[in-house]
Design an enzyme around this catalytic site. Structure first.
Site, PDB file in Angstrom:
ATOM      1  N   LYS A 223    -105.705  20.257  25.131  1.00 45.63           N
ATOM      2  CA  LYS A 223    -104.360  19.693  25.156  1.00 45.63           C
ATOM      3  C   LYS A 223    -104.178  18.711  26.306  1.00 45.63           C
ATOM      4  O   LYS A 223    -104.970  18.645  27.246  1.00 45.63           O
ATOM      5  CB  LYS A 223    -103.317  20.810  25.183  1.00 45.63           C
ATOM      6  CG  LYS A 223    -103.241  21.529  23.829  1.00 45.63           C
ATOM      7  CD  LYS A 223    -102.120  22.523  23.736  1.00 45.63           C
ATOM      8  CE  LYS A 223    -102.058  23.092  22.313  1.00 45.63           C
ATOM      9  NZ  LYS A 223    -101.012  24.122  22.156  1.00 45.63           N
ATOM     10  N   ARG A 258    -107.110  30.475  21.000  1.00 54.20           N
ATOM     11  CA  ARG A 258    -107.203  29.552  19.863  1.00 54.20           C
ATOM     12  C   ARG A 258    -107.895  28.288  20.357  1.00 54.20           C
ATOM     13  O   ARG A 258    -107.382  27.581  21.215  1.00 54.20           O
ATOM     14  CB  ARG A 258    -105.801  29.238  19.320  1.00 54.20           C
ATOM     15  CG  ARG A 258    -105.777  28.343  18.087  1.00 54.20           C
ATOM     16  CD  ARG A 258    -104.340  28.126  17.628  1.00 54.20           C
ATOM     17  NE  ARG A 258    -104.284  27.310  16.423  1.00 54.20           N
ATOM     18  CZ  ARG A 258    -104.236  25.969  16.420  1.00 54.20           C
ATOM     19  NH1 ARG A 258    -104.215  25.304  17.578  1.00 54.20           N
ATOM     20  NH2 ARG A 258    -104.196  25.302  15.292  1.00 54.20           N
TER      21      ARG A 258
END
Length: 284
Positions: A223, A258
């Site tokens: 991210k 994840r």
């Protein structure tokens, strides 16, 4: 409602950190958009993740990156069903990454076992009732707004306290809809209506989220904040920073990571497990 998390979730033991592999069957996801847009590529990638040690394959047909435009449920279903059907037939544990009840229902019918909804079952009014009726495990994630608007709503006075309170409200709404407590996992939603250091604040508060008494999923792979603080503008090259942050989250009590980089994360977790296990008692 603080309590010890269950020993298992979605039929998977929580005696070690679990790895959820990300499989975006989309043309425009922020890191791997277009890589697995054909059924053949998606199925091969999912099988490789499972072979590498992924406990869950999370399949999504709609990009929810900041600024992404929505797609129809019909288009989403067309994208995901071939991969779900094939991988479920191979024995993979599949979660459907979707905000849409019609997509969730189609995915469950094709063999998916878990609903992973970035909106916490609030985007589609039919979603919570569907999850309750099917009795399937759910991941409730915190966000604000939609993918198109969420970055404009990343305003907090006390980031951890406000996200914790809003995630608790999502959990309570799911319980009120008839979803069983043991079916619920929670995700603080790193990168979703959170900017820069707000994500670090949430990671440092991992234990507070774990204390809600449900399995805790952390999704931080590649991210923007990993690149921001790790000095890497290319999402595909943020694996090392993602693993470092993931190990920190696990050390603070997270149950599920994840990730995009499944083999690397599995290897790192195995070393972490053995280092933290009792002497002469390897964890695998």
């Amino acid at each position: 409602m603080n309590r010890a998390p269950p020993l298992a979730w979605a039929g998977l033991l929580l005696d070690r950190p679990l790895v959820m592999g990300i499989l975006n069957v989309t043309p425009d996801s922020f890191s791997d958009g277009g890589c697995y847009a054909t059924p053949e590529a998606a199925i091969a990638a999912g099988a490789a993740m499972r072979e590498a040690g992924a406990d869950i394959i999370d399949i999504g047909g709609e990009s929810t990156r900041p600024g992404a435009a929505p797609v129809s449920a019909a288009q989403e279903i067309d994208r995901i069903l071939p991969a779900i059907t094939a991988l479920a037939a191979q024995g993979a544990v599949i979660s459907i990454d979707s905000r849409n009840a019609a997509t969730m229902a189609a995915a469950l019918g094709a063999g998916a076992r878990i609903i992973n909804d970035i909106s916490g079952l609030t985007h589609d009014p039919a979603a919570a009732a569907l999850a309750a009726k099917r009795g399937c495990p759910v991941v409730l994630m915190h966000t604000r707004g939609t993918p198109a608007t969420m970055n404009t709503q990343a305003h907090y006075t006390d980031t951890a306290a406000e996200v914790l309170a809003e995630l608790t409200q999502l959990r309570d709404a799911a319980l009120a809809a008839g979803i069983k407590p043991e079916a619920i996992a929670l995700d603080p939603g790193l990168g979703f209506a959170k900017l820069g250091a707000q994500n670090l604040t949430l990671l440092r508060a991992t234990a507070r989220f774990k204390a809600l008494g449900h399995p805790l999923l952390i999704g931080l792979s590649r991210k923007k904040f990993i690149g921001e603080f790790g000095g890497e503008p290319n999402p595909a090259k943020r694996g090392p920073g993602s693993i470092a942050a993931g190990l920190y989250a696990v050390a603070q009590g997270a149950h599920i990571l994840r990730v995009h980089d499944v083999p690397e994360t599995v290897q790192a977790l195995r070393i972490w497990q053995n280092l933290t296990a009792s002497e002469n008692e390897p964890s695998f």
